[in-house]
Design a protein around this motif. Structure first.
Motif, PDB file in Angstrom:
ATOM      1  N   ALA A 172     -48.285  -5.471  19.912  1.00  0.00           N
ATOM      2  CA  ALA A 172     -47.798  -6.569  19.065  1.00  0.00           C
ATOM      3  C   ALA A 172     -46.493  -7.097  19.632  1.00  0.00           C
ATOM      4  O   ALA A 172     -45.637  -6.332  20.090  1.00  0.00           O
ATOM      5  N   GLY A 173     -46.341  -8.417  19.599  1.00  0.00           N
ATOM      6  CA  GLY A 173     -45.107  -9.061  20.023  1.00  0.00           C
ATOM      7  C   GLY A 173     -44.349  -9.576  18.820  1.00  0.00           C
ATOM      8  O   GLY A 173     -44.923 -10.259  17.958  1.00  0.00           O
ATOM      9  N   LEU A 174     -43.055  -9.267  18.748  1.00  0.00           N
ATOM     10  CA  LEU A 174     -42.233  -9.614  17.597  1.00  0.00           C
ATOM     11  C   LEU A 174     -41.324 -10.788  17.919  1.00  0.00           C
ATOM     12  O   LEU A 174     -41.054 -11.081  19.092  1.00  0.00           O
ATOM     13  N   ASP A 175     -40.834 -11.434  16.874  1.00  0.00           N
ATOM     14  CA  ASP A 175     -40.001 -12.613  17.103  1.00  0.00           C
ATOM     15  C   ASP A 175     -38.565 -12.264  17.503  1.00  0.00           C
ATOM     16  O   ASP A 175     -37.759 -13.153  17.735  1.00  0.00           O
ATOM     17  N   ASP A 176     -38.242 -10.965  17.592  1.00  0.00           N
ATOM     18  CA  ASP A 176     -36.931 -10.582  18.114  1.00  0.00           C
ATOM     19  C   ASP A 176     -37.005 -10.154  19.574  1.00  0.00           C
ATOM     20  O   ASP A 176     -36.040  -9.612  20.113  1.00  0.00           O
ATOM     21  N   GLY A 177     -38.169 -10.378  20.225  1.00  0.00           N
ATOM     22  CA  GLY A 177     -38.305 -10.078  21.638  1.00  0.00           C
ATOM     23  C   GLY A 177     -38.818  -8.687  21.942  1.00  0.00           C
ATOM     24  O   GLY A 177     -38.949  -8.325  23.119  1.00  0.00           O
ATOM     25  N   VAL A 178     -39.120  -7.898  20.951  1.00  0.00           N
ATOM     26  CA  VAL A 178     -39.596  -6.528  21.165  1.00  0.00           C
ATOM     27  C   VAL A 178     -41.127  -6.523  21.210  1.00  0.00           C
ATOM     28  O   VAL A 178     -41.791  -7.226  20.442  1.00  0.00           O
ATOM     29  N   THR A 231     -35.512 -11.284  25.492  1.00  0.00           N
ATOM     30  CA  THR A 231     -34.350 -11.630  24.669  1.00  0.00           C
ATOM     31  C   THR A 231     -34.667 -12.709  23.646  1.00  0.00           C
ATOM     32  O   THR A 231     -33.771 -13.187  22.964  1.00  0.00           O
ATOM     33  N   ALA A 232     -35.918 -13.101  23.570  1.00  0.00           N
ATOM     34  CA  ALA A 232     -36.333 -14.106  22.578  1.00  0.00           C
ATOM     35  C   ALA A 232     -37.737 -13.756  22.114  1.00  0.00           C
ATOM     36  O   ALA A 232     -38.361 -12.805  22.596  1.00  0.00           O
ATOM     37  N   ALA A 233     -38.253 -14.547  21.184  1.00  0.00           N
ATOM     38  CA  ALA A 233     -39.532 -14.246  20.551  1.00  0.00           C
ATOM     39  C   ALA A 233     -40.639 -14.073  21.576  1.00  0.00           C
ATOM     40  O   ALA A 233     -40.738 -14.816  22.556  1.00  0.00           O
ATOM     41  N   VAL A 234     -41.504 -13.079  21.338  1.00  0.00           N
ATOM     42  CA  VAL A 234     -42.659 -12.845  22.197  1.00  0.00           C
ATOM     43  C   VAL A 234     -43.775 -13.775  21.736  1.00  0.00           C
ATOM     44  O   VAL A 234     -44.227 -13.706  20.589  1.00  0.00           O
ATOM     45  N   LEU A 235     -44.227 -14.635  22.654  1.00  0.00           N
ATOM     46  CA  LEU A 235     -45.194 -15.676  22.296  1.00  0.00           C
ATOM     47  C   LEU A 235     -46.633 -15.215  22.432  1.00  0.00           C
ATOM     48  O   LEU A 235     -47.505 -15.667  21.695  1.00  0.00           O
ATOM     49  N   SER A 236     -46.888 -14.330  23.409  1.00  0.00           N
ATOM     50  CA  SER A 236     -48.262 -13.918  23.666  1.00  0.00           C
ATOM     51  C   SER A 236     -48.260 -12.547  24.317  1.00  0.00           C
ATOM     52  O   SER A 236     -47.369 -12.229  25.118  1.00  0.00           O
ATOM     53  N   VAL A 237     -49.231 -11.694  23.954  1.00  0.00           N
ATOM     54  CA  VAL A 237     -49.429 -10.398  24.608  1.00  0.00           C
ATOM     55  C   VAL A 237     -50.900 -10.267  24.965  1.00  0.00           C
ATOM     56  O   VAL A 237     -51.771 -10.815  24.276  1.00  0.00           O
ATOM     57  N   SER A 284     -46.729  -9.596  28.609  1.00  0.00           N
ATOM     58  CA  SER A 284     -46.069 -10.236  27.477  1.00  0.00           C
ATOM     59  C   SER A 284     -45.332 -11.476  27.972  1.00  0.00           C
ATOM     60  O   SER A 284     -44.690 -11.462  29.022  1.00  0.00           O
ATOM     61  N   LEU A 285     -45.444 -12.539  27.209  1.00  0.00           N
ATOM     62  CA  LEU A 285     -44.810 -13.818  27.529  1.00  0.00           C
ATOM     63  C   LEU A 285     -43.905 -14.180  26.367  1.00  0.00           C
ATOM     64  O   LEU A 285     -44.314 -14.114  25.205  1.00  0.00           O
ATOM     65  N   ALA A 286     -42.639 -14.548  26.675  1.00  0.00           N
ATOM     66  CA  ALA A 286     -41.658 -14.742  25.609  1.00  0.00           C
ATOM     67  C   ALA A 286     -40.962 -16.084  25.730  1.00  0.00           C
ATOM     68  O   ALA A 286     -41.009 -16.759  26.772  1.00  0.00           O
ATOM     69  N   ALA A 287     -40.287 -16.442  24.640  1.00  0.00           N
ATOM     70  CA  ALA A 287     -39.578 -17.712  24.596  1.00  0.00           C
ATOM     71  C   ALA A 287     -38.309 -17.707  25.439  1.00  0.00           C
ATOM     72  O   ALA A 287     -37.660 -18.746  25.557  1.00  0.00           O
ATOM     73  N   ASP A 288     -37.941 -16.555  26.008  1.00  0.00           N
ATOM     74  CA  ASP A 288     -36.834 -16.555  26.963  1.00  0.00           C
ATOM     75  C   ASP A 288     -37.283 -17.015  28.341  1.00  0.00           C
ATOM     76  O   ASP A 288     -36.512 -17.027  29.293  1.00  0.00           O
ATOM     77  N   VAL A 334     -42.262 -19.897  31.720  1.00  0.00           N
ATOM     78  CA  VAL A 334     -42.468 -21.033  30.815  1.00  0.00           C
ATOM     79  C   VAL A 334     -41.088 -21.568  30.453  1.00  0.00           C
ATOM     80  O   VAL A 334     -40.077 -20.876  30.634  1.00  0.00           O
ATOM     81  N   PRO A 335     -41.022 -22.793  29.951  1.00  0.00           N
ATOM     82  CA  PRO A 335     -39.724 -23.314  29.509  1.00  0.00           C
ATOM     83  C   PRO A 335     -39.139 -22.453  28.393  1.00  0.00           C
ATOM     84  O   PRO A 335     -39.856 -21.914  27.559  1.00  0.00           O
ATOM     85  N   ILE A 336     -37.804 -22.336  28.409  1.00  0.00           N
ATOM     86  CA  ILE A 336     -37.128 -21.557  27.364  1.00  0.00           C
ATOM     87  C   ILE A 336     -37.316 -22.229  26.010  1.00  0.00           C
ATOM     88  O   ILE A 336     -37.375 -23.452  25.903  1.00  0.00           O
ATOM     89  N   ASP A 337     -37.426 -21.407  24.965  1.00  0.00           N
ATOM     90  CA  ASP A 337     -37.613 -21.845  23.572  1.00  0.00           C
ATOM     91  C   ASP A 337     -38.966 -22.494  23.347  1.00  0.00           C
ATOM     92  O   ASP A 337     -39.127 -23.333  22.448  1.00  0.00           O
ATOM     93  N   SER A 338     -39.967 -22.117  24.155  1.00  0.00           N
ATOM     94  CA  SER A 338     -41.328 -22.582  23.891  1.00  0.00           C
ATOM     95  C   SER A 338     -41.828 -21.977  22.585  1.00  0.00           C
ATOM     96  O   SER A 338     -41.360 -20.929  22.141  1.00  0.00           O
TER      97      SER A 338
END
Length: 1621
Positions: A945-951, A970-976, A987-991, A1012-1016
């Motif tokens: 599971a990917g959490l919105d705190d980057g964990v 360091t940012a939300a995890v968008l996809s695992v 894992s792909l994240a908004a960072d 990916v672009p930051i804050d996606s």
């Protein structure tokens, strides 16, 4: 303090004094003359002292080795030394009195010494040179043992010369009688020879008088001297002396033979009487403080309890024994002791225990220098770098424990003095397997206390996931301090498998610098296999191999030297030859235990040497059986092996006395001394224990000495030999009966060979659950469930344990709720009992609350929790659940203190489809991180599971344990995505980063920045793999990137300015140009392979959603214009009308069904047809957020914003099931096996739901959590609510059926609902709208609607208030407050008015809450805290004392005399209305949340109930303002209405609460309503004789100890010490 600090650091310090909770008393007397006294003590005195000790939390044991046997000398002459050793054991163990002597007119048996030093014996022989026959006799019976150091002469066993002496068989009777007579004559001769020689030697000055006394003193005098040996402090002995005042002439020697010493020829033994007189004179002179003297005249040569004077004597003796024992015990218990904090106390005790065991294990350690050097070198080389734990492994019995203990000892000498050494020998508590939580908890506390760090708080310390994370973070903190830390965990294979600890998910794969961890396990164990998978480096593994011959010789010599023994060369060679066959230290240890008993004249043919440890154990058992009897040996060892935590000696003697097989063997050839009282003679067990030697260990647990087998291998051997299926079941049943107390004060039948069936008292103690208030029977709690379960006594298990509310509370309070859960888990493994699983689940739900209170809970809290969760399950499960509920309710209704009694289930119930909630560690965040994405690895049964705190969190679905917390983003995890057969994940994240992880070790494999672009956002990025799984693609609306997975190498980055990326299919990129042209390009050079202009695209196409179908080679694109395009890789396209704008678009795994969610409907389309036929429309109550389909496409699971998971049949479209209890919108779903996996973006947990469960315990659905407006009927039948997401619809909910009411399912309103109110008696639902309209729905006529039109300015309706008799209605608008009258016309409700109105002051904020009185007075509060009283009769207003924050609750009493005003802060005020006066200001300070949300008065207005933001319900006394009760309900209570002497309420979780309040007439002065919460409060009340004044109550401290001064507290930041559950 210095010693404690050194012990916590693991440094060798003085051994801490062991705290004992035992009173063990040795009873010394001769065999026959004090038998009446011993029987009287057994019948009357011991039970009373036993009960007294129990009431103090002490264990009372009596050691009377002469009870139950005749005056027969043991054939091996060991009895005298055994008695002395038992006295020493009593003095060592007992915290109070340890010795009691009963001395009459017999001096006692004067036995031959078993051992005489070589020089002394040969000196005596030299004095008998003129007596050759005497010399021959002495040399015949005393043989020189050169194996003793120094050499000793050993008295031979009687059977060496008289073989039938101990033969009790009837057919051997004549030979035995002859042997007995011969031995008495021989013993007299030997004693006479030794005494003659000793007298001559003393006269010649060769020996001292004390040495001469060795041959004169009786066993009784030796015992008394040992027992009365002076020591500092309180005397630990009692002395009772009985004198015979005169002896009648006719009472000859034969008549007094029981009471006086008689020679072999039947005459009085004058020498013995002289020695007895000397002994008594000495005692009279030196032991006056402990002396109890009695003069008794015999009757017919005996003590007759039926005679009055004898009965009085025995009664006086018992009274003296009891009173003096009680006084001594009380003084011992009350003696001052150094006080320490609870945490450091138990931690220090455990640290010292393991330190002592470690020192003991490595004392005889020899060899292994090479392996120790390798371990030290590996640790030194890794000191400054991150490294793996070191693993020591080897076969069982190879000495791994001793090696680690030696390693700890060596490193203590070389490490920095500030270094901390933590060692835990996990096999030390054998046979109980330690659970990993206890181990980690104790290790964390030791490290924190030693390093000056903050220990884990109770919630973390008692929660497995949080504790594991705390432990791993603690290692990092210690490393950052620069301190050196060594952690040694021995025998990981001994851990219990609770939390599936044997998979070692809790063990860090990497240890930070300065921290070293060494663990050990058997090579063939599951733990070793887990370590091989977890730790990649083979250099971390060190094998313990067999000992060499030289190392074995070193150990042999060292051990013999320490025991002051040696062996002959022949014996030594035999030992080493046997040992070399295995090279096993355990084998050598067993050989040494036997060899230490060999004499130098023991023939080689009698040496018991097995070829391996198992054979050595078999030979040991065989020798014990020959000496003590097979049934006694088998039963004693079997009971010790079966006991869950070992047995007390007193318990073992009791259990053996209940075993009819043992009793039958003991009394096979003789009758018991008293057929009405049959027990095992204690001497028989004492002799067996003597011979068991080191194979039996004494383990101290909570101040009590428990008997346990020395090691696991011995336990296995005992089980194999003595615990076959039938024997195991029978012995488990005996243990179960003992801990049930079944035969206490009852006669148990027994059949003995010489007697018919008879009933006898076994004198076993009762086994109540509580010994005294607050003092539980811990041994019963520990042992009874295990034995009932494994004995197959399941019905009694249900009655006594599972279905007993008192048992569940008692064990949860004393042993921790986790131990009860473990018991019930074990029960579920063997019993197919749904109710057992439900009770276990309810304790799991209660556990966090009890953990928060750290065990300091009372019965009220526990019983209300049980009732609040189980009441709805009582009807379908009456046997256990119904019984539990009845017990709880009965106790609560008779409780002597104020209490709220639940009348319905309003807390989360157990059972249903929800099986597990997998929680992510919080890690100190101020808010819970939501789950944005999840994926399941079916092969390894892993959930990521990917959490919105980057964990990124991973769990094992096989054992439902957290396996890794992956940190890096360091940012939300968008996809695992789980890949490589569940070995790795991406894992792909908004960072902007893409990371690869190993799911075996938890290590990061690679990190790709700017993927990916930051804050996606999650919806704007797509992560998928190529068909061969070698490439990973990441696409956004503007670019596509691809990487080679094995090398994390970028293959291409593709983007076209001005185009929109639609998707990637088989390596081809689909993009949309100029709003109508689809181009298919082949990266990396962007070669155009196909191009196609979209049909019906004259005005351009705006893509909304896209999905790829790799198997079909297609891409589906839905446009905003209502079209769906099917585009193949060749550019061929098909377009159909698709009048949906889907929020969710997906295809099934087999690509046969397309799912499109649009608002509340989930549409299913058949992909097989070009026209995409729509074949199902699945309706939901709220917006559909997620969906998934089973692999066979038969089941569909959908999640919606209404917090409900729905299971549908794809074939028929039938709704198969609705699962409530998510308490959050369901934004992610997956299917794994027979489970549904669900998650939400606003919750940090993942829930697992079973598709197959017992629908009888399916929880009743409730309204969605977090509704913005809701109200409930007083009869608890119906709830009306407005959802937060859509505030233009009122839903009617039937609370009994758990679904929407058919007649009033949904009430559509034309504008946003701002407030909701209910006229209970007239059954009118009132809705205030944002437009100023008030809609009124008659619930009896759902088709009709009344309307109060808005004022001209269309102000928003702020709140509504219905008068007490429901005759009037007050409506608060933004600019005015109006009064209306509720009437009826032709039996139809009507509203007249406004009758009156007024405009609140412009200086105040808007009205936030109000209450209307029957006399047209209105009390209202505003958003800025002002409180006003407006009288519509006189159109006058008056200001009441304002609050410092928004007024959230204004509630009037049912009789119009009081009104309660509550606000967002900690203050609430209770006003009297007739006349107007402030009665009480109640200030309550809790944890973080404050403020009153709702309130209701009891029917009589005697009490007022408040629902607060801190998730509690409080009960206040209206007359005094006192706080009477606080109950934690897990959610803020947003609505309350009066229900009899209680209330009906609605929580933010959506549960309906229904409770009655019971308050006794008189409440104890020391009653504390805050004992189950961490908070404080103060009440300030007016003086009743001065209505206009108000003073702080001065007498409240006499009423309630929880009150305090809030003056400073309310102005400052809340103290961390002020918590509320």
């Amino acid at each position: 303090m210095e010693a404690a600090s050194a012990a916590l650091r693991g440094q060798e310090a003085e051994r801490q004094e062991r705290s004992s909770n035992m009173i063990r008393v040795f009873i010394s007397s001769t065999f026959t003359d004090m038998s009446s006294e011993r029987k009287a003590l057994l019948d009357k005195a011991y039970p009373e002292v036993h009960a007294f000790c129990r009431s103090l939390g002490l264990v009372f044991e009596v050691v009377d080795l002469r009870w139950g046997i005749r005056n027969i000398t043991s054939g091996d002459h060991e009895a005298s030394q055994l008695f002395v050793d038992e006295i020493e054991a009593c003095r060592r163990i007992s915290v109070g009195p340890a010795f009691t002597a009963l001395l009459g007119n017999r001096y006692g048996h004067r036995a031959l010494p078993r051992l005489v030093p070589e020089k002394q014996f040969e000196l005596l022989l030299s004095k008998l040179q003129k007596n050759p026959k005497g010399l021959k006799l002495l040399n015949q019976w005393f043989l020189k043992d050169n194996n003793a150091d120094p050499p000793m002469y050993v008295l031979q066993p009687i059977t060496a010369h008289f073989p039938h002496y101990s033969d009790l068989r009837p057919e051997s009777g004549p030979q035995r009688d002859n042997n007995v007579v011969s031995w008495r004559f021989t013993e007299t001769q030997l004693l006479q020879l030794l005494r003659t020689a000793a007298t001559k030697a003393e006269a010649d000055g060769d020996i001292t008088a004390e040495q001469k006394q060795l041959f004169y003193r009786s066993v009784t005098e030796i015992e008394i001297d040992q027992g009365l040996r002076k020591e500092d402090g309180e005397p630990s002995a009692l002395l009772f002396v009985r004198e015979l005042p005169r002896q009648r002439v006719r009472d000859g020697p034969k008549r007094l033979a029981k009471f006086m010493d008689i020679t072999a020829d039947g005459l009085l033994d004058a020498e013995a009487q002289e020695l007895l007189t000397g002994l008594k004179s000495r005692l009279y002179a030196t032991s006056q403080k402990i002396l109890n003297l009695h003069c008794v005249e015999l009757s017919k040569g005996s003590i007759d309890p039926k005679r009055k004077e004898h009965a009085q004597y025995l009664e006086s003796l018992c009274e003296q024994f009891v009173s003096q024992m009680k006084a001594r015990i009380s003084r011992a218990v009350e003696s001052p002791a150094e006080e320490r904090e609870d945490a450091s106390c138990w931690v220090l005790e455990e640290v010292c225990l393991h330190a002592a065991l470690s020192a003991e294990r490595c004392a005889g350690m020899r060899g292994r220098e090479g392996l120790l050097g390798k371990l030290c070198l590996a640790m030194w080389e890794s000191t400054n770098a991150q490294h793996s734990p070191l693993v020591v492994h080897g076969a069982s019995g190879m000495g791994k424990t001793a090696l680690l203990c030696k390693l700890a000892q060596e490193l203590r000498n070389v490490l920095d003095p500030r270094a901390v050494v933590v060692i835990r020998l996990l096999s030390a508590c054998h046979p109980l397997s330690p659970d990993v939580d206890h181990v980690l908890r104790s290790v964390c506390f030791q490290i924190c206390l030693a390093c000056g760090l903050t220990p884990p708080p109770p919630l973390i310390a008692n929660t497995h996931v949080e504790l594991v994370k705390f432990f791993q973070n603690l290692l990092v903190k210690v490393s950052q301090q620069g301190s050196t830390l060594l952690i040694i965990l021995d025998s990981l294979d001994q851990l219990s498998d609770e939390h599936h600890a044997r998979r070692l998910h809790w063990l860090p794969a990497d240890v930070p610098p300065n921290v070293h961890m060494v663990v050990s396990t058997d090579t063939g164990s599951q733990e070793f296999a887990s370590l091989r998978l977890k730790l990649e480096s083979s250099g971390s593994f060190f094998e313990v191999e067999s000992l060499s011959a030289d190392e074995g010789k070193q150990i042999l010599d060292s051990s013999l030297r320490a025991s002051q023994r040696t062996l002959t060369p022949e014996q030594s060679n035999a030992v080493l030859r046997s040992f070399q066959q295995t090279g096993s230290p355990l084998h050598l240890k067993l050989i040494l235990a036997a060899a230490k008993r060999w004499t130098s004249f023991t023939p080689l043919t009698e040496l018991c040497l097995g070829t391996d440890p198992q054979e050595m154990m078999s030979l040991l058992f065989l020798s014990l059986e020959e000496k003590h009897g097979k049934k006694l040996v088998g039963a004693a060892l079997g009971y010790i092996a079966l006991a869950r935590e070992g047995l007390l000696e007193a318990e073992l003697r009791d259990v053996l006395s209940l075993d009819d097989d043992v009793i039958g063997e003991v009394y096979r050839y003789s009758l018991p001394p008293n057929p009405s009282l049959i027990r095992l003679p204690p001497l028989l067990w004492a002799r067996l224990r003597w011979d068991l030697g080191e194979n039996l260990t004494e383990s101290w647990v909570d101040g009590v000495a428990m008997l346990r087998l020395q090691n696991r291998q011995l336990s296995v051997a005992v089980s194999a030999r003595y615990l076959a299926v039938e024997q195991r079941a029978r012995r488990l049943a005996v243990l179960a009966e003992y801990f049930l107390g079944r035969w206490s004060n009852r006669l148990k039948p027994v059949a003995l060979p010489a007697l018919s069936l008879l009933l006898s008292d076994r004198k076993v103690p009762p086994q109540p659950l509580w010994f005294a208030p607050g003092l539980a029977n811990v041994r019963k709690l520990q042992e009874l469930p295990y034995h009932l379960l494994h004995a197959g006594q399941w019905e009694e298990l249900r009655q006594e344990v599972i279905g007993s509310a008192e048992w569940l509370f008692c064990k949860s309070r004393v042993c921790g709720v986790a131990s009860v859960i473990r018991d019930l888990d074990q029960c579920s493994q063997y019993m197919d009992c749904t109710e057992t699983r439900l009770v276990r689940d309810v304790l799991l739900l209660i556990k966090p609350s009890l953990d928060f209170l750290d065990g300091h809970m009372d019965m009220c809290l526990f019983y209300t929790e049980l009732l609040g969760r189980l009441l709805s399950l009582a009807p379908p499960f009456p046997a256990v659940i119904g019984r539990l509920c009845s017990q709880c309710e009965e106790w609560l209704l008779t409780c002597p203190e104020p209490v709220l009694v639940p009348k319905c289930s309003f807390l989360q119930p157990p059972g249903g489809a929800l099986q597990h909630t997998l929680s992510a560690p919080q890690g100190g965040q101020s808010h819970a991180a939501g789950v944005l994405c999840l994926d399941v690895g079916e092969e390894a049964e892993l959930l990521v599971a990917g959490l919105d705190d980057g964990v990124v969190i991973t769990w094992s679905l096989a054992d439902l344990q957290l396996t890794h917390t992956l940190l890096g983003h360091t940012a939300a995890v968008l996809s695992v995505k789980v890949i490589d057969s569940s070995v790795h994940c991406l894992s792909l994240a908004a960072d902007g980063s893409l990371r690869g992880w190993s799911l075996l070790t938890g290590r990061q494999l690679f990190c790709i920045e700017e993927a990916v672009p930051i804050d996606s956002s999650p919806s704007s990025v797509h992560l998928h793999l190529s068909d061969d799984k070698h490439l990973v693609y990441v696409s956004t609306r503007t670019q596509v990137k691809a990487w080679q997975l094995d090398r994390a190498e970028l293959l291409f980055s593709f983007s076209d300015t001005g185009s929109v990326i639609l998707g990637v299919l088989e390596g081809a990129v689909f993009s949309l140009w100029d709003c109508d042209l689809v181009r298919i390009s082949q990266p990396p050079d962007g070669t155009k392979t196909a191009e196609s202009r979209l049909e019906n695209s004259e005005r351009g196409v705006t893509p909304v959603s896209c999905v790829t179908l790799p198997r079909r080679g297609k891409l589906f694109m839905v446009s905003k214009e209502g079209l769906l395009y099917q585009i193949s890789r060749t550019g061929r396209q098909t377009v159909i009308e698709f009048p949906l704008v889907p929020s969710l678009l997906m295809v099934t795994e087999d690509e046969r069904i397309l799912l499109a969610a649009c608002e509340r409907t989930l549409h299913l389309f058949n992909v097989e047809s070009e026209s995409l036929d729509r074949f199902l429309d699945l309706q939901h109550d709220e917006a559909v957020l997620s969906a998934c389909v089973s692999p066979d496409s038969r089941l569909l699971v959908s999640g919606a914003a209404d917090q409900i998971i729905r299971v549908w049949s794809v074939t028929t479209g039938v709704l198969l099931d609705s699962l409530s209890g998510t308490d959050a919108p369901v934004s992610s779903l997956a299917l794994s096996g027979g489970f549904i996996v669900s998650a939400s973006t606003v919750a940090s947990c993942v829930r697992l739901w079973s598709l197959k469960y017992d629908t009888r315990h399916k929880p009743k659905a409730h309204i969605p959590a977090g509704c913005c407006h809701a109200t409930v009927t007083r009869d608890c039948d119906s709830v009306y609510y407005v959802r937060q997401e859509d505030q233009t619809e009122v839903v009617s909910w039937n609370n009994h059926t758990g679904q929407s009411t058919l007649e009033l399912n949904r009430l559509a309103v034309p504008a946003e609902v701002c407030c909701l109110e209910l006229a209970q008696h007239k059954r009118l639902l009132l809705c205030g709208l944002k437009t100023g309209t008030v809609l009124i729905y008659p619930l009896a006529m759902p088709q009709e609607t009344l309307c109060i039109p808005p004022p001209e300015s269309l102000p928003k309706v702020l709140c509504l208030a219905v008068g007490p008799q429901e005759r009037r209605l007050a409506v608060a608008y933004e600019d005015a407050v109006c009064l209306f009258e509720i009437t009826s016309r032709d039996s139809f409700p009507a509203v007249e008015g406004p009758l009156q109105k007024f405009t609140p002051s412009l200086l105040h904020a808007q009205v936030s809450s109000m209450a209307l009185m029957a006399d047209r007075r209105l009390v209202y509060g505003t958003g800025c805290g002002n409180v006003e009283l407006h009288d519509f009769r006189s159109s006058s207003s008056s200001s009441l004392e304002p609050h410092c924050s928004k007024v959230t609750c204004v509630t009037a009493g049912n009789w119009g005399n009081h009104v309660l005003v509550g606000s967002e802060d900690a203050v609430q005020r209770l006003w009297a209305l007739n006349p107007l006066a402030l009665d009480h200001t109640m200030e309550y300070k809790g944890f973080v949340f404050e403020g009153v949300l709702s309130a209701a008065f009891s029917e009589s207005d005697q009490f007022v109930f408040t629902g607060s933001q801190d998730r509690t319900v409080k009960v206040w006394d209206v007359a005094s303002g006192n706080l009477l009760y606080v109950q934690y309900v897990y959610a803020p209570v947003m609505k309350m209405v009066t229900y009899r002497n209680g209330f009906v309420a609605l929580s933010q979780q959506g549960f309906v609460i229904k409770e009655v309040f019971r308050c006794p007439e008189h409440v104890s002065l020391d009653y504390n309503p805050l004992r189950n919460v961490r908070a404080q409060y103060r009440v300030t009340s007016r003086e009743k004789d001065q209505p206009g004044t108000e003073t702080s109550m001065s007498n409240l401290q006499d009423y309630n100890p929880a009150q305090f001064n809030l003056g400073f507290m309310l102005k400052t930041k809340p103290s961390t010490s002020c918590h509320i559950l």
